[in-house]
Design a protein around this motif. Structure first.
Motif, mmCIF file in Angstrom:
data_model
loop_
_atom_site.group_PDB
_atom_site.id
_atom_site.type_symbol
_atom_site.label_atom_id
_atom_site.label_comp_id
_atom_site.label_asym_id
_atom_site.label_seq_id
_atom_site.Cartn_x
_atom_site.Cartn_y
_atom_site.Cartn_z
ATOM 1 N N ASN A 87 0.757 -1.292 0.092
ATOM 2 C CA ASN A 87 -0.114 0.113 0.047
ATOM 3 C C ASN A 87 0.970 1.245 -0.112
ATOM 4 O OD1 ASN A 87 -2.435 -1.374 -0.143
ATOM 5 N ND2 ASN A 87 -2.795 -0.875 2.150
ATOM 6 N N SER A 88 0.561 2.123 -0.677
ATOM 7 C CA SER A 88 1.235 3.222 -0.966
ATOM 8 C C SER A 88 0.384 4.518 -1.282
ATOM 9 C CB SER A 88 2.251 3.135 -2.288
ATOM 10 O OG SER A 88 1.485 2.867 -3.450
ATOM 11 N N GLY A 89 1.107 5.667 -1.197
ATOM 12 C CA GLY A 89 0.286 6.857 -1.469
ATOM 13 C C GLY A 89 1.103 8.138 -2.369
ATOM 14 N N MET A 90 0.390 9.167 -2.502
ATOM 15 C CA MET A 90 1.052 10.003 -3.208
ATOM 16 C C MET A 90 0.340 11.545 -2.707
ATOM 17 S SD MET A 90 -0.216 9.721 -7.340
ATOM 18 C CE MET A 90 -1.981 10.227 -7.807
ATOM 19 N N PHE A 91 0.978 12.549 -2.544
ATOM 20 C CA PHE A 91 0.490 13.956 -2.275
ATOM 21 C C PHE A 91 0.855 15.088 -3.138
ATOM 22 C CE2 PHE A 91 4.422 13.659 -0.099
ATOM 23 C CZ PHE A 91 4.954 14.889 -0.009
ATOM 24 N N TYR A 92 0.110 16.065 -3.134
ATOM 25 C CA TYR A 92 0.088 17.292 -3.844
ATOM 26 C C TYR A 92 0.309 18.346 -2.813
ATOM 27 C CZ TYR A 92 -0.914 21.926 -5.975
ATOM 28 O OH TYR A 92 -0.989 23.184 -6.601
ATOM 29 N N THR A 93 1.360 19.090 -2.699
ATOM 30 C CA THR A 93 1.253 20.332 -1.874
ATOM 31 C C THR A 93 0.742 21.583 -2.612
ATOM 32 O OG1 THR A 93 3.300 19.455 -0.845
ATOM 33 C CG2 THR A 93 3.043 21.824 -0.291
ATOM 34 N N PHE A 94 -0.050 22.335 -1.944
ATOM 35 C CA PHE A 94 -0.817 23.551 -2.331
ATOM 36 C C PHE A 94 0.413 24.785 -2.314
ATOM 37 C CE2 PHE A 94 -4.413 20.926 -1.476
ATOM 38 C CZ PHE A 94 -5.360 21.378 -2.409
ATOM 39 N N ALA A 95 0.382 25.473 -3.550
ATOM 40 C CA ALA A 95 1.308 26.713 -3.606
ATOM 41 C C ALA A 95 0.727 27.994 -3.063
ATOM 42 C CB ALA A 95 1.719 26.782 -4.939
ATOM 43 N N GLU A 96 -0.969 27.985 -3.099
ATOM 44 C CA GLU A 96 -1.499 29.140 -3.094
ATOM 45 C C GLU A 96 -2.904 28.571 -2.126
ATOM 46 O OE1 GLU A 96 -1.656 32.542 -5.906
ATOM 47 O OE2 GLU A 96 -1.603 30.691 -7.026
#
Length: 216
Positions: A87-96
């Motif tokens: 099991n794995s995951g991926m994330f996005y970081t908001f710039a604004e």
């Protein structure tokens, strides 16, 4: 005069936020990965705007009909599985900071049950929504839409595999994030709260005056 003050405060609280034009922040179809590759898979730490969740095996990119599943309807050849070696995951970081909507395609992996197909989406406020299904004989893509929701700069959006960790999991494709509004500035909120306070005060005074007349 009091009515004018109340109306003015409420109008100011809303008009302080300028008109906002919707903006697509990203569209991830993963087609830029390993150009020309039409079979097999690879596991990566990053793909476009996405980063591997710490402590997990990585983002699995599948090409062609690997896994018995086609990519999204159309000409796409690449899809994401979030149960790579485990099991794995991926994330996005908001710039604004802003108000956002999220759209994506989800499909259970063919011939795999819901206990292994789960992918949970975690919004910036920590709330989660589970997407799963199966067993199905073929790929079955559904359009999923989430939002609107508020996110602040440096918060994250996370997709994480859930359920049996057996390298067989659900699929994602065509992930699109749109920014549809701005987060009100602190001064705007202060004006809005002031407006509500004036409305409440006016109503209380009116109720008190009515009560006095009733008992006079």
């Amino acid at each position: 005069m009091k009515k004018l003050l109340v109306a003015g405060a409420l109008a100011a609280s809303f008009s302080a936020s300028p008109a906002f034009a919707a903006e697509t922040i990203f569209f991830s179809d993963f087609e830029g990965e390993s150009p020309g590759r039409n079979s097999g898979f690879t596991v990566v730490d990053t793909s476009g705007v996405w980063t591997r969740e710490a402590g997990t095996a990585g983002i699995e990119l599948q090409f062609g009909s690997t896994g018995g599943a086609t990519a999204d309807p159309g000409n796409n050849r690449v899809k994401v599985e979030l149960d790579s070696f485990s099991n794995s995951g991926m994330f996005y970081t908001f710039a604004e900071s802003g108000v956002y909507t999220l759209d994506f395609l989800f499909s259970p992996r063919p011939n795999v049950g819901p206990g292994s197909n789960g992918i949970r989406l975690f919004l910036p406020d920590g709330s989660g929504q589970l997407f799963t299904g199966g067993p199905l004989p073929t790929t079955s893509w559904t359009n999923e839409s989430v939002g609107p929701f508020t996110a602040f700069a440096n918060q994250t959006l996370l997709f994480s595999a859930e359920g049996t960790s057996d390298s067989l999991g659900g699929y994602l494709d065509d992930i699109r994030l749109d920014r549809i509004g701005a987060v009100p500035e602190p001064g705007t909120w202060a004006l809005f709260i002031l407006g509500l306070g004036l409305v409440g005060s006016s109503l209380r005074r009116r109720q008190t005056a009515t009560a006095r007349v009733a008992f006079a």
